[in-house]
Design a protein around this motif. Structure first.
Motif, PDB file in Angstrom:
ATOM      1  N   LEU A 133     -23.784  13.886  25.374  1.00 48.23           N
ATOM      2  CA  LEU A 133     -23.940  15.329  25.568  1.00 48.23           C
ATOM      3  C   LEU A 133     -22.866  16.009  24.733  1.00 48.23           C
ATOM      4  CD1 LEU A 133     -25.210  17.752  27.296  1.00 48.23           C
ATOM      5  CD2 LEU A 133     -23.238  17.461  28.772  1.00 48.23           C
ATOM      6  N   LEU A 134     -23.278  16.796  23.747  1.00 54.62           N
ATOM      7  CA  LEU A 134     -22.314  17.524  22.919  1.00 54.62           C
ATOM      8  C   LEU A 134     -21.998  18.845  23.596  1.00 54.62           C
ATOM      9  CD1 LEU A 134     -23.924  16.858  19.433  1.00 54.62           C
ATOM     10  CD2 LEU A 134     -21.833  15.814  20.340  1.00 54.62           C
ATOM     11  N   MET A 135     -20.739  18.993  24.009  1.00 52.38           N
ATOM     12  CA  MET A 135     -20.305  20.203  24.704  1.00 52.38           C
ATOM     13  C   MET A 135     -19.818  21.207  23.650  1.00 52.38           C
ATOM     14  SD  MET A 135     -18.042  17.945  27.375  1.00 52.38           S
ATOM     15  CE  MET A 135     -17.226  19.258  28.280  1.00 52.38           C
ATOM     16  N   VAL A 136     -20.696  22.114  23.276  1.00 55.80           N
ATOM     17  CA  VAL A 136     -20.368  23.070  22.220  1.00 55.80           C
ATOM     18  C   VAL A 136     -20.158  24.457  22.829  1.00 55.80           C
ATOM     19  CG1 VAL A 136     -21.044  23.920  19.941  1.00 55.80           C
ATOM     20  CG2 VAL A 136     -21.860  21.680  20.725  1.00 55.80           C
ATOM     21  N   GLY A 137     -21.156  24.932  23.564  1.00 58.17           N
ATOM     22  CA  GLY A 137     -21.020  26.213  24.252  1.00 58.17           C
ATOM     23  C   GLY A 137     -20.117  26.059  25.461  1.00 58.17           C
ATOM     24  N   MET A 138     -19.543  27.167  25.893  1.00 60.25           N
ATOM     25  CA  MET A 138     -18.637  27.109  27.056  1.00 60.25           C
ATOM     26  C   MET A 138     -18.652  28.464  27.730  1.00 60.25           C
ATOM     27  SD  MET A 138     -15.159  27.120  24.847  1.00 60.25           S
ATOM     28  CE  MET A 138     -15.301  27.730  23.157  1.00 60.25           C
ATOM     29  N   ALA A 139     -19.870  28.929  28.024  1.00 59.15           N
ATOM     30  CA  ALA A 139     -20.020  30.244  28.646  1.00 59.15           C
ATOM     31  C   ALA A 139     -19.406  30.269  30.040  1.00 59.15           C
ATOM     32  CB  ALA A 139     -21.503  30.623  28.696  1.00 59.15           C
ATOM     33  N   SER A 140     -19.448  29.151  30.753  1.00 60.20           N
ATOM     34  CA  SER A 140     -18.870  29.092  32.107  1.00 60.20           C
ATOM     35  C   SER A 140     -17.520  28.394  32.075  1.00 60.20           C
ATOM     36  CB  SER A 140     -19.792  28.322  33.054  1.00 60.20           C
ATOM     37  OG  SER A 140     -21.054  28.920  33.122  1.00 60.20           O
ATOM     38  N   PRO A 141     -16.467  29.059  32.565  1.00 62.82           N
ATOM     39  CA  PRO A 141     -15.137  28.433  32.561  1.00 62.82           C
ATOM     40  C   PRO A 141     -15.095  27.152  33.388  1.00 62.82           C
ATOM     41  CG  PRO A 141     -14.973  30.783  33.004  1.00 62.82           C
ATOM     42  CD  PRO A 141     -16.422  30.441  33.068  1.00 62.82           C
ATOM     43  N   LYS A 142     -15.728  27.175  34.570  1.00 64.85           N
ATOM     44  CA  LYS A 142     -15.752  25.991  35.446  1.00 64.85           C
ATOM     45  C   LYS A 142     -17.201  25.614  35.698  1.00 64.85           C
ATOM     46  CE  LYS A 142     -11.735  27.635  38.039  1.00 64.85           C
ATOM     47  NZ  LYS A 142     -10.752  26.603  38.320  1.00 64.85           N
ATOM     48  N   ILE A 143     -17.484  24.330  35.697  1.00 66.19           N
ATOM     49  CA  ILE A 143     -18.854  23.885  35.973  1.00 66.19           C
ATOM     50  C   ILE A 143     -18.811  22.687  36.905  1.00 66.19           C
ATOM     51  CG2 ILE A 143     -20.966  22.895  34.970  1.00 66.19           C
ATOM     52  CD1 ILE A 143     -20.527  24.531  32.502  1.00 66.19           C
ATOM     53  N   GLU A 144     -19.602  22.775  37.983  1.00 59.87           N
ATOM     54  CA  GLU A 144     -19.726  21.615  38.873  1.00 59.87           C
ATOM     55  C   GLU A 144     -20.750  20.669  38.260  1.00 59.87           C
ATOM     56  OE1 GLU A 144     -19.816  21.253  43.536  1.00 59.87           O
ATOM     57  OE2 GLU A 144     -21.867  21.495  42.818  1.00 59.87           O
ATOM     58  N   ILE A 145     -20.290  19.514  37.865  1.00 59.86           N
ATOM     59  CA  ILE A 145     -21.221  18.600  37.202  1.00 59.86           C
ATOM     60  C   ILE A 145     -21.603  17.436  38.109  1.00 59.86           C
ATOM     61  CG2 ILE A 145     -20.293  19.217  34.932  1.00 59.86           C
ATOM     62  CD1 ILE A 145     -19.187  16.368  34.749  1.00 59.86           C
ATOM     63  N   GLU A 146     -22.752  16.849  37.818  1.00 61.43           N
ATOM     64  CA  GLU A 146     -23.241  15.659  38.535  1.00 61.43           C
ATOM     65  C   GLU A 146     -22.444  14.482  37.994  1.00 61.43           C
ATOM     66  OE1 GLU A 146     -25.372  15.494  40.961  1.00 61.43           O
ATOM     67  OE2 GLU A 146     -26.056  17.572  40.978  1.00 61.43           O
ATOM     68  N   TYR A 147     -21.230  14.344  38.524  1.00 61.12           N
ATOM     69  CA  TYR A 147     -20.252  13.424  37.946  1.00 61.12           C
ATOM     70  C   TYR A 147     -20.668  11.961  38.071  1.00 61.12           C
ATOM     71  CZ  TYR A 147     -15.634  11.895  36.494  1.00 61.12           C
ATOM     72  OH  TYR A 147     -14.588  11.332  35.803  1.00 61.12           O
ATOM     73  N   LYS A 148     -20.996  11.561  39.286  1.00 62.89           N
ATOM     74  CA  LYS A 148     -21.351  10.156  39.511  1.00 62.89           C
ATOM     75  C   LYS A 148     -22.575   9.774  38.681  1.00 62.89           C
ATOM     76  CE  LYS A 148     -22.098   6.830  43.221  1.00 62.89           C
ATOM     77  NZ  LYS A 148     -22.092   6.598  44.670  1.00 62.89           N
ATOM     78  N   HIS A 149     -23.504  10.685  38.614  1.00 59.77           N
ATOM     79  CA  HIS A 149     -24.716  10.455  37.832  1.00 59.77           C
ATOM     80  C   HIS A 149     -24.366  10.224  36.354  1.00 59.77           C
ATOM     81  CE1 HIS A 149     -28.953  10.351  37.368  1.00 59.77           C
ATOM     82  NE2 HIS A 149     -29.064  11.494  36.721  1.00 59.77           N
TER      83      HIS A 149
END
Lengths: 343, 343
Positions: B260-276
């Motif tokens: 996953l290329l993280m290019v945009g960053m419109a949201s300062p914090k993001i809850e991600i599906e970490y374990k997944h």
């Protein structure tokens, strides 16, 4: 035979079960040593979809060949062996692409997967495909061999770090995976290895395993690691925990352009400092299970590159397993790695 | 000279300011074309720490050399030029390690950084260090050259993807960065490029830019992309948005072992599906700014590998900039890339 059977949350019983029979291409292994994994404990407490009762757990083990199934050659009864526990399908696109660690159709010995349950090694005997057998030289003990599976997890993660020579690294979580991470990082040439944990005896063990520094997570981890790295930050952060605090502190203490190895995954969802991670151009690299790393890890032990023995803090007969699981689940022990043995 | 000066949230004025003078090693550039970036708009709306009033914005631009500061050689008044806008310090560890994109001491023309503010190109003239000048061949228009800066963002992200030949890729967000991402991915040999956006005219533009497929994000993106990839999932997901929905859908639609290329960053914090993400052994690779990619991107345009021109949907004189900013901020236009020109 006797086996430690998981019957449901906090219900483990040492009881008589039918001795399994090796089918064509399989072997029966007489278990000598089996190590308790954190995931076994989660399962015991009822917190894992990968442990559905009734199940004999145990995926970190070693033993002796007790019987050969039809068509098995190249090994004989009495051979000392370790066993690769990931039984991937070999035909899906992931397997074809060398990603057998994430094969969606795999069984894992001692767990319940989408493909089904597969009884493990907390018993007198366990069945395994012959192709999964690793010959165990006399120079490596059964107990050491039982630690090859968790070692493979740390080894794969360390390989994901890329070039480590001369690099500054931090390791979050000085449990078995973090400690073996310390050993692998050291073996791969990392210059400074900073262990971070909240438990002092684990930090002590980390230093014994090769960490150059230890920080209690109650301290100001950012300030201390910045000072240790001349203000730059860590090249690599090995996170064996995977909780909000370690992930976000990891993002903070990593240097610009650095790598966070996502190894632990205690929290299913984590709110991360996303923009901060992007602006630092971090690489958040997950590492999961192993492919060839069990055989590679065993070879590293054979070659004397690692001393996994020192992490074993307790050793009991499998017959006492039910009591030991309950003690570990209560969190009252300061054990690091516990071996159940069939001596 | 005349300049478009940002005086505070939604307060932009086209007014007289003092013409800057190039110091030693600097040049004065007569601005011909300057493009409005999404970050300029955020700044205009008051949502960016990188736009502190009073400031002349504009970091995507081109022009002609108008005057040489002391000691500048190798160029002359009237030369057509582009300008590399990242003024990194060159002496910190990040710069020494080739990570000038994350240099903590850098100025960026047209923005406010920790190091301070630096007036940009939404004016008749702008000053830049001579070492940042890129000669602009006659075959490339001033408008095209103004798009080299955003192109460099997409180019760097695409380079972070690794080998792309024959790969299946999805791009979240068909704004300028996503669209140039499509162009770069295509140029680097990606087989299938699936653009995903909620705005239909942007999806249409994505297909025009080289996407093989377009999916409206209101549809079942997971089911459709799985079908398009024979059940495997995407090798690479280029996220030009950086909001919870794109990141977590990205984690879901990526294949096991994917990127996953993280290019945009419109949201300062993001809850991600970490374990997944860990269990899929994903690589979440951030990409930020550029190092050599502005010069490389300009060369790609010179070589005819990319057509950035097609993304320019409107063109106005800089004198109308205040009105244009307000229109864009109101969200009422369907523009993709807007050029302000000094013809």
């Amino acid at each position: 035979m006797k086996a430690l059977v998981y019957h449901g949350p906090r219900d483990m019983r040492y009881e008589d079960v039918e001795t399994p029979k090796p089918k064509k291409g399989e072997v029966l292994v007489k278990v000598k040593s089996v190590s308790i994994c954190g995931s076994d404990l989660s399962g015991y407490k009822g917190g894992s979809a990968m442990r559905v009762a009734p199940l004999i757990m145990g995926h970190e083990f070693s033993g002796e060949i007790a019987r050969l199934g039809e068509g098995v050659s190249g090994m004989k009864v009495g051979d000392r062996v370790g066993v690769v526990t990931n039984l991937y399908c070999g035909t899906c696109q992931d397997c074809k692409d060398g990603l057998q660690n994430v094969c969606d159709n795999r069984f894992i010995i001692g767990t319940t997967m989408k493909a089904g349950g597969y009884n493990g090694a907390m018993a007198d005997y366990v069945v395994a495909p012959a192709v999964k057998i690793m010959p165990l030289p006399d120079s490596v003990s059964f107990d050491e061999c039982a630690l090859v599976e968790p070692l493979s997890i740390s080894l794969r993660a360390t390989k994901h770090a890329g070039e480590l020579k001369g690099k500054n690294v931090a390791v979050f979580g000085a449990g078995p995976i973090g400690l073996m991470g310390v050993m692998c990082l050291k073996s791969f040439g990392a210059k400074r290895i900073i262990a971070i944990d909240i438990v002092e005896n684990r930090l002590k063990m980390a230093l014994q395993c090769g960490a150059t520094d230890a920080i209690n997570s109650n301290e100001d981890v950012l300030a201390i690691t910045r000072k240790m790295t001349d203000g730059v930050g860590l090249d690599v952060v090995f996170d064996a925990a995977g909780v909000p605090a370690t992930v976000n502190t990891g993002i903070e203490i990593a240097r610009n352009g650095g790598t966070l190895l996502m190894v632990g995954m205690a929290s299913p969802k984590i709110e991360i400092e996303y923009k901060h991670a992007v602006c630092k151009e971090l690489r958040l690299q997950a590492s999961y299970m192993y492919t060839a790393e069990m055989r590679e890890g065993l070879q590293m032990i054979v070659d004397g590159k690692l001393n996994v023995r020192q992490m074993i803090t307790s050793r009991y007969p499998i017959s006492e397993g039910a009591r030991i699981f309950e003690e570990l689940a209560s969190g009252k022990t300061s054990d690091i790695k516990v071996i159940l043995a069939n001596d």
